[in-house]
Design a protein around this motif. Structure first.
Motif, PDB file in Angstrom:
ATOM      1  N   UNK A 166       0.768  -1.331   0.039  1.00  0.00           N
ATOM      2  CA  UNK A 166       0.102  -0.213   0.031  1.00  0.00           C
ATOM      3  C   UNK A 166       0.643   1.260   0.006  1.00  0.00           C
ATOM      4  N   UNK A 188      -7.031  -2.518  -5.432  1.00  0.00           N
ATOM      5  CA  UNK A 188      -6.516  -1.226  -4.408  1.00  0.00           C
ATOM      6  C   UNK A 188      -6.876  -1.795  -2.890  1.00  0.00           C
ATOM      7  N   UNK A 189      -8.175  -2.412  -2.806  1.00  0.00           N
ATOM      8  CA  UNK A 189      -8.658  -2.956  -1.521  1.00  0.00           C
ATOM      9  C   UNK A 189      -7.357  -3.661  -0.902  1.00  0.00           C
ATOM     10  N   UNK A 228      -1.259  -1.064   4.275  1.00  0.00           N
ATOM     11  CA  UNK A 228      -0.982   0.419   4.654  1.00  0.00           C
ATOM     12  C   UNK A 228      -0.496   0.296   6.023  1.00  0.00           C
ATOM     13  N   UNK A 229       0.632   1.220   6.143  1.00  0.00           N
ATOM     14  CA  UNK A 229       1.205   1.233   7.432  1.00  0.00           C
ATOM     15  C   UNK A 229       1.042   2.756   8.040  1.00  0.00           C
ATOM     16  N   UNK A 230       0.347   3.515   7.075  1.00  0.00           N
ATOM     17  CA  UNK A 230       0.003   5.033   7.828  1.00  0.00           C
ATOM     18  C   UNK A 230      -0.954   4.781   8.852  1.00  0.00           C
ATOM     19  N   UNK A 231      -0.812   5.850   9.754  1.00  0.00           N
ATOM     20  CA  UNK A 231      -1.875   5.992  10.734  1.00  0.00           C
ATOM     21  C   UNK A 231      -3.406   5.461  10.489  1.00  0.00           C
ATOM     22  N   UNK A 232      -3.446   4.188  11.033  1.00  0.00           N
ATOM     23  CA  UNK A 232      -4.982   3.717  10.900  1.00  0.00           C
ATOM     24  C   UNK A 232      -5.506   4.695  12.196  1.00  0.00           C
ATOM     25  N   UNK A 233      -6.518   5.457  11.928  1.00  0.00           N
ATOM     26  CA  UNK A 233      -7.089   6.472  12.877  1.00  0.00           C
ATOM     27  C   UNK A 233      -7.807   5.463  13.891  1.00  0.00           C
ATOM     28  N   UNK A 234      -8.271   4.164  13.500  1.00  0.00           N
ATOM     29  CA  UNK A 234      -9.314   3.469  14.418  1.00  0.00           C
ATOM     30  C   UNK A 234      -8.290   2.893  15.617  1.00  0.00           C
ATOM     31  N   UNK A 248      -4.163  -3.660  -1.415  1.00  0.00           N
ATOM     32  CA  UNK A 248      -2.994  -2.757  -1.520  1.00  0.00           C
ATOM     33  C   UNK A 248      -3.427  -2.118  -0.091  1.00  0.00           C
ATOM     34  N   UNK A 249      -4.303  -1.915   0.121  1.00  0.00           N
ATOM     35  CA  UNK A 249      -4.811  -0.811   1.314  1.00  0.00           C
ATOM     36  C   UNK A 249      -4.756  -1.612   2.537  1.00  0.00           C
ATOM     37  N   UNK A 264       1.081   3.943  -2.915  1.00  0.00           N
ATOM     38  CA  UNK A 264       0.681   5.415  -2.705  1.00  0.00           C
ATOM     39  C   UNK A 264       1.877   6.305  -3.274  1.00  0.00           C
ATOM     40  N   UNK A 309     -11.896   9.675  17.929  1.00  0.00           N
ATOM     41  CA  UNK A 309     -12.461  10.978  17.196  1.00  0.00           C
ATOM     42  C   UNK A 309     -13.457  11.405  18.116  1.00  0.00           C
TER      43      UNK A 309
END
Lengths: 116, 116
Positions: free
Chosen positions: B8, B94-95, B101-107, B97-98, B12, B112
């Motif tokens: 992912x 894409x799913x 992803x190592x980017x901050x998973x907001x969950x 690949x997603x 990107x 929030x």
DNA sequence: GTCATGTGTAAGAAAAAGCTGACATATGAA
DNA sequence: TTCATATGTCAGCTTTTTCTTACACATGAC
């Protein structure tokens, strides 16, 4: 497929829309089924206005499609789903797309001056 | 192919690198044959430092490859060529690949709070 | 009415990307 | 030496993108 051979400008817009972790997660989540904005925001874990912005970006690029519907209890729900796009990216395919770019071709503007 | 199923994060980066008119022109030009920096800058019609920045971006994404060579008259020439990447972009791809992803998973971060 | 749900949008801060101009080094040729 | 070529890089400005906070409106349930 929705758009198999987009123009250079369309392609740039689609790629820019996809080149973002959050938007990739949105596509991934919607690939599992359609969803409405507020629920999707909770699902992904971001604020609703932020999701709204990202969805706008994706819809403008033709990657997702939103439709406003009324739920049984009368609430307005905006459901989003992914379109069935299919992009094939290779150097030669990109060269073809680049030939249709309308962005300022620097060679047609005022000449660049480089320090000699 | 060089990278058929990137992670992912890699995806990107590749998409971001491609989502730009100038960089698309660079790929298109190099698809017609390898070239060195100064000549390529004149060819495309942009300044050399600007081209340098874009080439860096493309090379970091693995889309072009540069090699420093010595010309017959002893000058250092940096030649660039496109790699033979081949990306297939669909919602399900894409799913996949997603999911990497190592980017901050907001969950996984602090919850929030949305105005209720 | 109030509360909880849904929608949309606008203002402004914060961060990232894009671009220019100037500086640096190196080589061969004149 | 001076000129023209090649390379790389940095500082700083401008522009775009990203994100939050706050506001607006609507509906049904209580």
């Amino acid at each position: 497929m929705t758009v198999a051979r987009p123009t250079g400008d369309e392609l740039v817009e689609m790629l820019a829309a996809l080149a973002n972790p959050i938007r990739l997660r949105i596509i991934a989540t919607l690939a599992g089924g359609r969803d409405y904005v507020s629920h999707l925001a909770r699902e992904i874990g971001i604020s609703r206005p932020l999701l709204h912005m990202h969805l706008q970006r994706l819809e403008a690029a033709g990657l997702v499609l939103g439709s406003l519907e009324l739920s049984e209890d009368g609430k307005a729900m905006k459901y989003f789903e992914v379109t069935d796009f299919d992009l094939h990216l290779t150097a030669s395919e990109l060269a073809r797309a680049a030939s249709t770019l309308t962005s300022p071709d620097p060679r047609k503007g005022p000449p660049r001056k480089e320090q000699t």
